[in-house]
Write a protein that holds these residues in place. Sequence first.
Motif, short mmCIF file in Angstrom:
data_model
loop_
_atom_site.label_atom_id
_atom_site.label_comp_id
_atom_site.label_asym_id
_atom_site.label_seq_id
_atom_site.Cartn_x
_atom_site.Cartn_y
_atom_site.Cartn_z
N ALA A 90 9.33 7.54 -6.65
CA ALA A 90 9.17 8.16 -5.06
C ALA A 90 7.95 7.85 -4.56
N ALA A 91 6.83 8.18 -5.29
CA ALA A 91 5.41 8.26 -4.60
C ALA A 91 5.11 6.73 -4.54
N LEU A 92 5.54 5.92 -5.35
CA LEU A 92 5.29 4.48 -5.31
C LEU A 92 6.07 3.74 -4.07
N ALA A 93 7.18 4.21 -3.99
CA ALA A 93 8.20 3.87 -2.71
C ALA A 93 7.41 4.05 -1.43
N ARG A 94 6.72 4.98 -1.42
CA ARG A 94 5.97 5.30 -0.20
C ARG A 94 4.68 4.68 0.35
N LEU A 95 4.40 3.55 -0.70
CA LEU A 95 3.13 2.88 -0.32
C LEU A 95 3.53 1.79 0.40
N PRO A 96 2.56 1.30 1.50
CA PRO A 96 3.00 0.38 2.42
C PRO A 96 2.90 -1.11 1.84
N GLN A 97 2.36 -1.22 0.59
CA GLN A 97 2.51 -2.38 -0.19
C GLN A 97 3.68 -2.69 -0.81
N ARG A 235 -4.28 -6.57 -4.92
CA ARG A 235 -4.24 -5.49 -3.69
C ARG A 235 -3.17 -4.60 -4.20
N VAL A 236 -2.21 -5.06 -4.37
CA VAL A 236 -0.88 -4.23 -4.73
C VAL A 236 -1.14 -3.52 -6.02
N GLU A 237 -1.51 -4.24 -7.14
CA GLU A 237 -1.80 -3.63 -8.62
C GLU A 237 -2.82 -2.34 -8.55
N GLU A 238 -3.79 -2.53 -7.49
CA GLU A 238 -4.75 -1.56 -7.09
C GLU A 238 -4.17 -0.16 -6.62
N ARG A 241 -2.01 1.41 -9.32
CA ARG A 241 -2.85 2.33 -10.32
C ARG A 241 -3.27 3.49 -9.50
N SER A 242 -3.92 3.34 -8.34
CA SER A 242 -4.43 4.59 -7.65
C SER A 242 -3.38 5.81 -7.73
N VAL A 243 -2.02 5.32 -7.52
CA VAL A 243 -1.11 6.42 -7.14
C VAL A 243 -0.67 7.18 -8.63
N LEU A 244 -0.47 6.29 -9.78
CA LEU A 244 -0.20 6.59 -10.74
C LEU A 244 -1.33 7.23 -11.80
N ILE A 245 -2.41 6.86 -11.58
CA ILE A 245 -3.72 7.45 -12.20
C ILE A 245 -3.77 8.86 -11.57
#
Length: 399
Positions: A90-97, A235-238, A241-245
């Motif tokens: 759910a947290a990743l789904a909120r990313l604009p990327q 850019r997407v992978e960064e 990583r920021s969210v999951l870390i």
Amino acid sequence: MHFTDLLRLTTSSFLSYRMRSFLTGLGIAVGVAAVILLTSIGEGLQRFVLAEFSQFGTHLISIQPGKTQTQGGSVGIFGSVRQLSLEDAAALARLPQVEALDPTVTGNAEVRANTRSRRTMVYGVGGNMLNVWKMKVDSGQFLPADDAEQARAFVVLGSKVRTEIFGAENPLGAYLHVGGVRYRVIGVMESKGQMLGFDLDDAVYVPTARAMELFNRPGLMEIHLTYPENMSLERVEEAIRSVLIARHGREDFTLTSQQQAMEVLGSVLDVLTFAVGALGGISLVVGGVGIITIMTMAVAERTGEIGLLRALGAQQKQVLALFLGEAMLLAAAGGLAGLLLGVGIAQGLHAIFPALPVHTPLGFAVLAESSAIIIGLFAGVMPARRAAKLDPVEALRTE
């Protein structure tokens, strides 16, 4: 000796000794045919595998729990892997990327309806699975975007499961037991066929949270997401990583992009295609040895002819060119026959076994024919030098 005379002598010798020319070219033909056949199959398989992977698009990233990286020593208690959760998804789904995201759990279970049952693959997926995997619903609808923790007991059938369990009956609205739990059928997927041996039609799709309960899994097996074409992979992978870390405290997951996977797969398949081509090349070398043998015998048989040419004023380099030209002509004719033979066999196999992918690139055909001519050139050097060095007086005396 004029060039036209040289060309006429070369072709007249080729035509005068037809059986010898046929046997000499046969070795090269078999070699070229083997190269073309094996590389056609190898290239066909490469295109087939890459097409299977690329059908889902190249802007796809998969996230698995656990870090696939060699550690310098024991990491002890800190080495335990934290599972990917629905909250992570759910947290990743909120990313604009992120365009679309699909949290996945997979297993095998018995499905049953009426008096029919079978074991099949059960995919626990989210409501955006269709957007991630470029799949379509044939009838009904796909799983709704319910609250992940309170997903309703809905199931969508693969086309094969629908036929095997419900036959000609309309399954929409009916109940299907999956692993002993009753689900309502709300849709049937469009047939997708097989991918690398996996039958995508022999499956059912249920909400991810339901699948976690069914298979008693504490976390997700994978998270798949897509990103916009105009955005860089780095850019997407960064952002991921920021969210999951931030949520896990460290990088205990692995990102695998479709783009990277296809590059690695393409490299492996290139090596395999080169390897099978090299195996066929061994036959080509054997054909070259045959040219050396036949041309050496031809020099011995035509010693008198060589002496006469030298006595009439032919220079050593012209005799050398005569025999080299004959060797190259034999190799070129054999190579052309091998090309036709190899392409014919490859297309014949494809006609008999339609599932066998074959493809003969023009570049491979040109390379094989060029290789045959070059081998003919090298194979003709030794006999041609021997013919050029013959003493004209001694050569005429042997006649």
